[in-house]
Design a protein around this motif. Sequence first.
Motif, mmCIF file in Angstrom:
data_model
loop_
_atom_site.group_PDB
_atom_site.id
_atom_site.type_symbol
_atom_site.label_atom_id
_atom_site.label_comp_id
_atom_site.label_asym_id
_atom_site.label_seq_id
_atom_site.Cartn_x
_atom_site.Cartn_y
_atom_site.Cartn_z
ATOM 1 N N VAL A 231 0.856 -1.186 0.000
ATOM 2 C CA VAL A 231 0.000 0.000 0.000
ATOM 3 C C VAL A 231 0.891 1.233 0.000
ATOM 4 N N ARG A 232 0.352 2.339 -0.470
ATOM 5 C CA ARG A 232 1.139 3.570 -0.584
ATOM 6 C C ARG A 232 0.314 4.756 -0.117
ATOM 7 N N GLY A 233 0.922 5.930 -0.136
ATOM 8 C CA GLY A 233 0.194 7.143 0.220
ATOM 9 C C GLY A 233 -0.329 7.119 1.643
ATOM 10 N N ALA A 234 -1.598 7.510 1.783
ATOM 11 C CA ALA A 234 -2.206 7.624 3.110
ATOM 12 C C ALA A 234 -2.235 6.285 3.834
ATOM 13 N N SER A 235 -2.458 5.205 3.102
ATOM 14 C CA SER A 235 -2.516 3.881 3.740
ATOM 15 C C SER A 235 -1.162 3.491 4.313
ATOM 16 N N ALA A 236 -0.087 3.792 3.577
ATOM 17 C CA ALA A 236 1.257 3.490 4.078
ATOM 18 C C ALA A 236 1.576 4.368 5.291
ATOM 19 N N ARG A 237 1.179 5.625 5.227
ATOM 20 C CA ARG A 237 1.435 6.534 6.353
ATOM 21 C C ARG A 237 0.698 6.082 7.608
ATOM 22 N N SER A 238 -0.469 5.511 7.430
ATOM 23 C CA SER A 238 -1.218 5.038 8.607
ATOM 24 C C SER A 238 -0.511 3.861 9.269
ATOM 25 N N LEU A 239 0.148 3.024 8.485
ATOM 26 C CA LEU A 239 0.898 1.910 9.060
ATOM 27 C C LEU A 239 2.104 2.428 9.857
ATOM 28 N N ILE A 240 2.755 3.454 9.325
ATOM 29 C CA ILE A 240 3.892 4.052 10.053
ATOM 30 C C ILE A 240 3.398 4.729 11.319
ATOM 31 N N ALA A 241 2.258 5.423 11.225
ATOM 32 C CA ALA A 241 1.697 6.081 12.405
ATOM 33 C C ALA A 241 1.335 5.062 13.480
ATOM 34 N N ALA A 242 0.829 3.903 13.070
ATOM 35 C CA ALA A 242 0.485 2.847 14.033
ATOM 36 C C ALA A 242 1.750 2.310 14.706
ATOM 37 N N ALA A 243 2.814 2.175 13.930
ATOM 38 C CA ALA A 243 4.076 1.705 14.507
ATOM 39 C C ALA A 243 4.628 2.728 15.493
ATOM 40 N N LEU A 244 4.472 4.010 15.166
ATOM 41 C CA LEU A 244 4.906 5.073 16.098
ATOM 42 C C LEU A 244 4.099 5.005 17.382
ATOM 43 N N ALA A 245 2.783 4.821 17.267
ATOM 44 C CA ALA A 245 1.936 4.782 18.457
ATOM 45 C C ALA A 245 2.280 3.583 19.336
ATOM 46 N N ALA A 246 2.718 2.508 18.709
ATOM 47 C CA ALA A 246 3.043 1.297 19.474
ATOM 48 C C ALA A 246 4.328 1.454 20.284
ATOM 49 N N LEU A 247 5.104 2.510 20.035
ATOM 50 C CA LEU A 247 6.328 2.750 20.797
ATOM 51 C C LEU A 247 6.047 3.281 22.188
ATOM 52 N N ASP A 248 4.863 3.839 22.379
ATOM 53 C CA ASP A 248 4.514 4.417 23.697
ATOM 54 C C ASP A 248 4.349 3.325 24.748
#
Length: 248
Positions: A231-248
């Motif tokens: 996936v690319r664009g917004a869908s790819a960014r959402s996966l990165i955002a989810a990975a960032l949130a999982a760092l908390d």
Amino acid sequence: MPSSVVGFAELLGRCERTAVHLELRDSYAPTDRFEAWHRGERIDWENRESWWHPQWKQLQRTGLRRLQESVGDLYQQTSVFRVYVSDVIPGFLQTAGYATALLSTIANLRGTPDDVGDAVAVRMRRNAVLNNGMHRFAFVLEESVLRHRLCGAETMAAQLGHLLGVMDLQNVAVGIIPFSAQRNVWPMSTFTIFDDTRVHTDTLDAAATLMQPSQIELYARAFERQSKAAVRGASARSLIAAALAALD
């Protein structure tokens, strides 16, 4: 009468190409292997596998910096890079902090001299090619790459943030294969295709440079199929955002 036969040492001194590549007719320029030989590195001729896949022990016995430097010219000469990764953030996209953590683990595992700081500096300079619009990059990452914790949470957050920023570059395309993707090819070892001229891939103990047309075609086909699941664009960014949130 003096002999007119040229000595072997003199003939060797005139060489600019490896005999193997002249014989295979797949390259007519100095190779990484020849440059390594010129630096004093030698092959174990009893180990036939190492003729084609030099061991990391050979490539990194003086540390990691030289290996980073050895591909600088190749990067400048390549117009199109296709990179598939299933393990770590691609070197092209790494921050200095992430690269330091990764190269430190490599040096420790392989027992190489610790020149990680110098190696990271070379990698960061080398990666300036990413900002040159004359070069185009297509990256396909497994979602697991975003989740592997090879560094502290703060360093990983900075790395993921950097990845988001790189996605804005006009000459860079980043696709991510979600865990849930329906796919027609399995996750495989990381590889990079340089134009249509060579493929770099490796295992835990050896590096491989593949230059036969049939090999390059196979990896190009694999990249295309991996790319279709991404996936690319917004869908790819959402996966990165989810990975960032999982760092908390």
